[in-house]
Design an enzyme around this catalytic site. Structure first.
Site, mmCIF file in Angstrom:
data_model
loop_
_atom_site.group_PDB
_atom_site.id
_atom_site.type_symbol
_atom_site.label_atom_id
_atom_site.label_comp_id
_atom_site.label_asym_id
_atom_site.label_seq_id
_atom_site.Cartn_x
_atom_site.Cartn_y
_atom_site.Cartn_z
ATOM 1 N N LYS A 1 1.455 -2.495 9.101
ATOM 2 C CA LYS A 1 2.660 -1.664 9.097
ATOM 3 C C LYS A 1 3.832 -2.540 9.512
ATOM 4 O O LYS A 1 3.881 -3.031 10.644
ATOM 5 C CB LYS A 1 2.474 -0.494 10.060
ATOM 6 C CG LYS A 1 3.553 0.563 10.005
ATOM 7 C CD LYS A 1 3.151 1.756 10.874
ATOM 8 C CE LYS A 1 4.136 2.890 10.788
ATOM 9 N NZ LYS A 1 3.695 4.060 11.595
ATOM 10 N N ASP B 1 0.844 16.583 14.692
ATOM 11 C CA ASP B 1 1.177 16.555 13.265
ATOM 12 C C ASP B 1 -0.087 16.489 12.409
ATOM 13 O O ASP B 1 -0.149 15.749 11.431
ATOM 14 C CB ASP B 1 2.098 15.375 12.949
ATOM 15 C CG ASP B 1 2.812 15.528 11.606
ATOM 16 O OD1 ASP B 1 2.965 16.682 11.149
ATOM 17 O OD2 ASP B 1 3.214 14.504 11.025
ATOM 18 N N LEU C 1 0.810 -1.215 0.000
ATOM 19 C CA LEU C 1 0.000 0.000 0.000
ATOM 20 C C LEU C 1 0.842 1.264 0.000
ATOM 21 O O LEU C 1 0.418 2.305 -0.496
ATOM 22 C CB LEU C 1 -0.938 0.010 1.213
ATOM 23 C CG LEU C 1 -1.990 -1.106 1.278
ATOM 24 C CD1 LEU C 1 -2.787 -1.003 2.574
ATOM 25 C CD2 LEU C 1 -2.917 -1.046 0.073
ATOM 26 N N GLY C 2 2.026 1.195 0.598
ATOM 27 C CA GLY C 2 2.861 2.389 0.672
ATOM 28 C C GLY C 2 4.046 2.160 1.582
ATOM 29 O O GLY C 2 4.264 1.061 2.099
ATOM 30 N N SER C 3 4.831 3.213 1.799
ATOM 31 C CA SER C 3 5.998 3.105 2.665
ATOM 32 C C SER C 3 6.223 4.408 3.394
ATOM 33 O O SER C 3 5.787 5.469 2.947
ATOM 34 C CB SER C 3 7.246 2.734 1.852
ATOM 35 O OG SER C 3 7.512 3.723 0.882
ATOM 36 N N GLY C 4 6.900 4.311 4.543
ATOM 37 C CA GLY C 4 7.229 5.477 5.340
ATOM 38 C C GLY C 4 8.725 5.588 5.513
ATOM 39 O O GLY C 4 9.494 4.962 4.786
ATOM 40 N N ALA C 5 9.138 6.381 6.501
ATOM 41 C CA ALA C 5 10.561 6.626 6.719
ATOM 42 C C ALA C 5 11.315 5.338 7.030
ATOM 43 O O ALA C 5 12.421 5.121 6.542
ATOM 44 C CB ALA C 5 10.740 7.635 7.846
ATOM 45 N N PHE C 6 10.742 4.473 7.859
ATOM 46 C CA PHE C 6 11.410 3.212 8.174
ATOM 47 C C PHE C 6 10.400 2.069 8.277
ATOM 48 O O PHE C 6 10.583 1.131 9.056
ATOM 49 C CB PHE C 6 12.245 3.334 9.459
ATOM 50 C CG PHE C 6 11.512 3.938 10.626
ATOM 51 C CD1 PHE C 6 10.774 3.151 11.498
ATOM 52 C CD2 PHE C 6 11.579 5.304 10.856
ATOM 53 C CE1 PHE C 6 10.107 3.711 12.567
ATOM 54 C CE2 PHE C 6 10.907 5.872 11.935
ATOM 55 C CZ PHE C 6 10.177 5.071 12.798
ATOM 56 N N SER C 7 9.358 2.117 7.478
ATOM 57 C CA SER C 7 8.355 1.054 7.499
ATOM 58 C C SER C 7 7.706 0.909 6.135
ATOM 59 O O SER C 7 7.798 1.799 5.288
ATOM 60 C CB SER C 7 7.284 1.352 8.548
ATOM 61 O OG SER C 7 6.529 2.493 8.185
#
EC number: 2.7.11.17
Length: 343
Positions: free
Chosen positions: A44, A136, A21-27
């Site tokens: 996640k 945030d 589905l997607g990615s983050g800074a470290f996941s």
């Protein structure tokens, strides 16, 4: 709700991984189906090697999410741990991001914006009642639960949230275009920073561009520190005075005078019938397309550089200022406040 980490040697024994589905800074986030059922989650996946030195961030997110149960907040359903990964099974929301949905609408009115803001206010008011400050809030963290027209809006991403044990917090963090003046000044701050961010979001929802906007980061932050913004013509000509009054109370520079979530919920623009019902989709969607589709909204923000420039402007005395470790994750830039977009 207490969610203990469930230990597993292989997450595929618990979930069938369907797609990324997607990615983050470290996941990485994947669509996963629970074995033995049709239940789907957004899983996640966080490699432990990527967590070294950042363990507190994830533990904080889990601690916050464990305390939350609200219809307008994305829920943490389960936590799994393998020898190599930590897995957070999140409630699956399928309706997409806020701006994308506005662009896809057949019509969009001030009443629609009021309804959206009211839902988010209700969720944030709930967080504040638990002593949780999100820190945030921004449009990217507001997701629709389903693709249907009557879908509710959901608040997501609690990576920077904080449980406020005392009266105030001190670590500066957030996304620069949405941070409150007191946070930039590294003054003790609290729940009022979320209300400020909601003021920025409300402004954008009614015109399609942000209240604080400049090509220069120092000027952008100078505007925020002065709470310098305008209701520009012609973009605000068809917006009610009630909406403008609501935004003024949320974008109040003094956090002591700024509305609380409860006060905002009682404002007639949210609780009454003062929001106009005329279609503003054309103007708003055009400005969203121009102002939020550009890569400069995503570029990395250099907190050290910002502090140096702001001190030169005399906005923050030497020895004070935002934490250079937690200042921000992303920056945006663009126009001066009070200027309509020029493309």
């Amino acid at each position: 709700m207490l969610l203990l980490k469930k230990h597993t040697e292989d997450i595929s024994s618990v979930y069938e991984i369907r797609e990324r589905l997607g990615s983050g800074a470290f996941s990485e986030v994947v669509l996963a189906q629970e074995r033995g059922s049709a239940h789907l989650v957004a899983l996640k996946c966080i490699p432990k090697k990527a967590l070294r030195g950042k363990e507190a961030l994830v533990e904080n997110e889990i601690a916050v999410l464990r305390r939350i149960s609200h219809p307008n907040i994305v829920a943490l359903e389960d936590v799994h741990e393998s020898p190599s990964h930590l897995y957070l099974a999140m409630e699956l929301v399928t309706g997409g991001e806020l701006f994308d949905r506005i662009m896809e609408r057949g019509s969009y009115t001030e009443k629609d914006a009021s309804h959206l803001v009211g839902q988010v206010l209700g969720a944030v008011s709930y967080l504040h009642s638990l002593g949780i400050v999100h820190r945030d809030l921004k449009p990217e963290n507001l997701l629709y639960a389903t693709p249907f027209e009557d879908s509710k809006i959901m608040v997501s991403d609690f990576g920077l949230s904080k449980i406020q044990a005392g009266n105030m917090l001190g670590t500066a963090c957030g996304t620069p275009g949405y941070v409150a003046p007191e946070l930039l000044e590294q003054k003790p701050y609290g729940k009022a920073v979320d209300v400020w961010a909601l003021g920025v979001i409300s402004y954008i929802l009614l015109c399609g561009y942000p209240p604080f906007y400049d090509e220069s980061d120092p000027e952008l932050f100078s505007q925020i520190l002065r709470a310098s913004y305008e209701f520009d013509s012609p973009f605000w000509d068809d917006i009610s005075e009630s909406a403008k009054d609501f935004i003024r109370h949320l974008l109040e520079r003094d956090p002591q005078k700024r509305f609380t979530c409860q006060q905002a919920l009682r404002h007639l623009w949210i609780s009454g019938d003062t929001a106009f019902d005329r279609d503003i989709l054309g103007s708003v969607s055009e400005q969203i397309r121009k102002n939020f589709a550009r890569t400069h909204w995503k570029r990395a923000f250099n907190a050290t550089s910002f502090l140096r420039h702001i001190r030169k402007l005399g906005q923050i005395p030497e020895g004070e200022g935002a934490s250079e470790q937690g200042m921000a994750r992303h920056s945006h830039s663009g126009l001066r406040a009070g200027q309509p977009p020029k493309w």
